[in-house]
Design a protein around this motif. Structure first.
Motif, PDB file in Angstrom:
ATOM      1  N   GLY A 154      16.537 -34.585   8.583  1.00 25.24           N
ATOM      2  CA  GLY A 154      16.837 -33.276   8.008  1.00 25.24           C
ATOM      3  C   GLY A 154      15.828 -32.227   8.077  1.00 25.24           C
ATOM      4  O   GLY A 154      15.732 -31.140   7.616  1.00 25.24           O
ATOM      5  N   TRP A 155      14.700 -32.731   9.190  1.00 27.40           N
ATOM      6  CA  TRP A 155      13.843 -31.937   9.591  1.00 27.40           C
ATOM      7  C   TRP A 155      14.532 -30.573  10.054  1.00 27.40           C
ATOM      8  O   TRP A 155      15.366 -30.468  10.924  1.00 27.40           O
ATOM      9  N   ASP A 156      13.609 -29.265   9.964  1.00 26.94           N
ATOM     10  CA  ASP A 156      13.774 -28.436  10.982  1.00 26.94           C
ATOM     11  C   ASP A 156      13.263 -28.342  12.129  1.00 26.94           C
ATOM     12  O   ASP A 156      12.016 -28.149  12.173  1.00 26.94           O
ATOM     13  N   VAL A 157      13.985 -28.813  13.262  1.00 24.49           N
ATOM     14  CA  VAL A 157      13.395 -29.181  14.436  1.00 24.49           C
ATOM     15  C   VAL A 157      13.676 -28.136  15.523  1.00 24.49           C
ATOM     16  O   VAL A 157      14.596 -27.741  15.679  1.00 24.49           O
ATOM     17  N   THR A 158      12.532 -27.775  16.275  1.00 22.37           N
ATOM     18  CA  THR A 158      12.611 -26.818  17.391  1.00 22.37           C
ATOM     19  C   THR A 158      12.127 -27.546  18.923  1.00 22.37           C
ATOM     20  O   THR A 158      10.933 -27.686  18.905  1.00 22.37           O
ATOM     21  N   PRO A 159      13.107 -27.734  19.900  1.00 19.14           N
ATOM     22  CA  PRO A 159      12.604 -28.301  20.946  1.00 19.14           C
ATOM     23  C   PRO A 159      11.473 -27.229  21.711  1.00 19.14           C
ATOM     24  O   PRO A 159      11.815 -26.054  21.641  1.00 19.14           O
ATOM     25  N   LEU A 160      10.654 -27.719  22.368  1.00 19.25           N
ATOM     26  CA  LEU A 160       9.462 -26.745  22.846  1.00 19.25           C
ATOM     27  C   LEU A 160       9.732 -26.650  24.448  1.00 19.25           C
ATOM     28  O   LEU A 160       9.186 -25.789  25.044  1.00 19.25           O
ATOM     29  N   GLY A 161      10.745 -27.357  24.885  1.00 20.76           N
ATOM     30  CA  GLY A 161      10.930 -27.134  26.436  1.00 20.76           C
ATOM     31  C   GLY A 161      12.134 -28.185  26.838  1.00 20.76           C
ATOM     32  O   GLY A 161      12.705 -28.692  25.882  1.00 20.76           O
ATOM     33  N   LEU A 162      12.302 -28.448  27.983  1.00 20.34           N
ATOM     34  CA  LEU A 162      13.428 -29.115  28.585  1.00 20.34           C
ATOM     35  C   LEU A 162      12.862 -30.791  28.744  1.00 20.34           C
ATOM     36  O   LEU A 162      11.511 -30.900  28.677  1.00 20.34           O
ATOM     37  N   TYR A 183      12.366 -30.227   1.615  1.00 25.21           N
ATOM     38  CA  TYR A 183      11.851 -31.776   1.277  1.00 25.21           C
ATOM     39  C   TYR A 183      13.123 -32.620   0.620  1.00 25.21           C
ATOM     40  O   TYR A 183      13.237 -33.923   0.733  1.00 25.21           O
ATOM     41  N   PRO A 184      13.713 -31.871  -0.498  1.00 26.67           N
ATOM     42  CA  PRO A 184      14.709 -32.702  -1.148  1.00 26.67           C
ATOM     43  C   PRO A 184      15.612 -33.194  -0.277  1.00 26.67           C
ATOM     44  O   PRO A 184      16.241 -34.377  -0.497  1.00 26.67           O
ATOM     45  N   LEU A 185      16.069 -32.540   0.703  1.00 26.37           N
ATOM     46  CA  LEU A 185      17.244 -33.005   1.747  1.00 26.37           C
ATOM     47  C   LEU A 185      16.502 -34.107   2.550  1.00 26.37           C
ATOM     48  O   LEU A 185      17.321 -35.168   2.683  1.00 26.37           O
ATOM     49  N   VAL A 186      15.362 -33.913   2.971  1.00 27.96           N
ATOM     50  CA  VAL A 186      14.839 -34.953   3.894  1.00 27.96           C
ATOM     51  C   VAL A 186      14.984 -36.359   2.930  1.00 27.96           C
ATOM     52  O   VAL A 186      15.388 -37.403   3.384  1.00 27.96           O
ATOM     53  N   ALA A 187      14.318 -36.099   1.784  1.00 26.75           N
ATOM     54  CA  ALA A 187      14.113 -37.451   0.950  1.00 26.75           C
ATOM     55  C   ALA A 187      15.668 -38.023   0.546  1.00 26.75           C
ATOM     56  O   ALA A 187      15.680 -39.136   0.639  1.00 26.75           O
ATOM     57  N   ARG A 188      16.540 -37.175   0.258  1.00 28.29           N
ATOM     58  CA  ARG A 188      17.816 -37.592   0.038  1.00 28.29           C
ATOM     59  C   ARG A 188      18.528 -38.372   1.347  1.00 28.29           C
ATOM     60  O   ARG A 188      19.105 -39.360   1.341  1.00 28.29           O
ATOM     61  N   ASN A 189      18.322 -37.701   2.504  1.00 27.54           N
ATOM     62  CA  ASN A 189      18.783 -38.170   3.844  1.00 27.54           C
ATOM     63  C   ASN A 189      18.192 -39.796   4.156  1.00 27.54           C
ATOM     64  O   ASN A 189      18.742 -40.607   4.765  1.00 27.54           O
ATOM     65  N   ARG A 190      16.691 -39.835   3.593  1.00 26.17           N
ATOM     66  CA  ARG A 190      16.222 -41.119   3.885  1.00 26.17           C
ATOM     67  C   ARG A 190      16.315 -41.934   2.784  1.00 26.17           C
ATOM     68  O   ARG A 190      15.886 -43.024   2.459  1.00 26.17           O
ATOM     69  N   ASN A 191      17.178 -41.921   1.741  1.00 28.66           N
ATOM     70  CA  ASN A 191      17.326 -42.579   0.441  1.00 28.66           C
ATOM     71  C   ASN A 191      15.930 -43.008  -0.145  1.00 28.66           C
ATOM     72  O   ASN A 191      15.841 -44.150  -0.430  1.00 28.66           O
ATOM     73  N   VAL A 192      15.109 -41.851  -0.431  1.00 25.44           N
ATOM     74  CA  VAL A 192      13.847 -42.087  -1.105  1.00 25.44           C
ATOM     75  C   VAL A 192      13.816 -41.330  -2.195  1.00 25.44           C
ATOM     76  O   VAL A 192      14.100 -40.019  -2.378  1.00 25.44           O
TER      77      VAL A 192
END
Length: 211
Positions: A154-162, A183-192
């Motif tokens: 659930g993280w907001d991920v940005t690739p930095l290159g190829l 963070y609530p989405l991250v915790a929910r996605n990981r069942n924490v």
């Protein structure tokens, strides 16, 4: 439970740190076959410094089940020294940007549920630690095989290159934004549920990160 270990409390965790470096050798050298310049039985490099922060997953029986390493990007770190070629627009750095590396969870027969729980707690522990200390972004280099797991968090991920091939493995550099809103989405996605970070392992001096 996730314990934050830094220069301010390393003396309390010396047996765990010795175990950490032994486990890293077993995981990254023996099992994953990484070509690392280290002594047999111990994986420890130039980035294991006094200013390094370790997040340790220690279960109720006092056993170390997994860990990750955090490094300030204002000083030499893995991405700046070894993987800058993966960053198309340069290596991100700043007081509120840290790098995560050597992220692992022990595996074995009949341990998949425990392993998933360890990974989940380390992910949420990192998020909690960042919110506590003012870290706003983390960088990482990881195998493309792990990228679906990273996105699932659930993280907001940005690739930095190829992606590129390193030691017969396709790896990618990326940046993760950490904020209280997500963070609530991250915790929910990981069942924490609830906090996983041991607050007494934080020290007042670590608030310097946010300054």
């Amino acid at each position: 439970m996730i314990h934050a270990v830094s220069a301010h409390n390393q003396s309390e965790y010396r047996p765990y740190l010795r175990q950490l470096w032994q486990q890293r050798y077993d995981v990254f050298v023996e099992k994953m076959g990484w070509s690392l310049d280290c002594a047999e039985g111990t994986e420890r490099d130039q980035f294991d410094r006094p200013d390094t922060v370790y997040l340790l997953s220690i279960n109720d029986d006092g056993q170390l089940r997994g860990a990750m390493r955090l490094l300030p990007t204002t000083k030499p770190h893995l991405m700046s020294d070894l993987f800058s070629h993966l960053c198309a627009k340069g290596v991100p750095s700043g007081e509120t940007v840290w790098e995560i590396s050597r992220f692992y969870s022990l595996t074995g027969r009949h341990m998949m549920l425990e392993r998933d729980r360890t990974v989940s707690e380390l992910i949420c522990g990192l998020y909690e630690y960042a919110l506590e200390t003012g870290i706003k972004q983390v960088t990482c280099v990881a195998s493309m095989v792990l990228f679906p797991t990273i996105l699932k968090a659930g993280w907001d991920v940005t690739p930095l290159g190829l992606p590129a091939v390193t030691d017969d493995e396709v790896v990618l550099a990326f940046l993760i934004d950490l904020n209280r809103r997500d963070y609530p989405l991250v915790a929910r996605n990981r069942n924490v549920e609830g906090s996983v970070l041991l607050r007494r392992s934080l020290r007042e001096e670590q608030w310097e990160i946010a300054s």
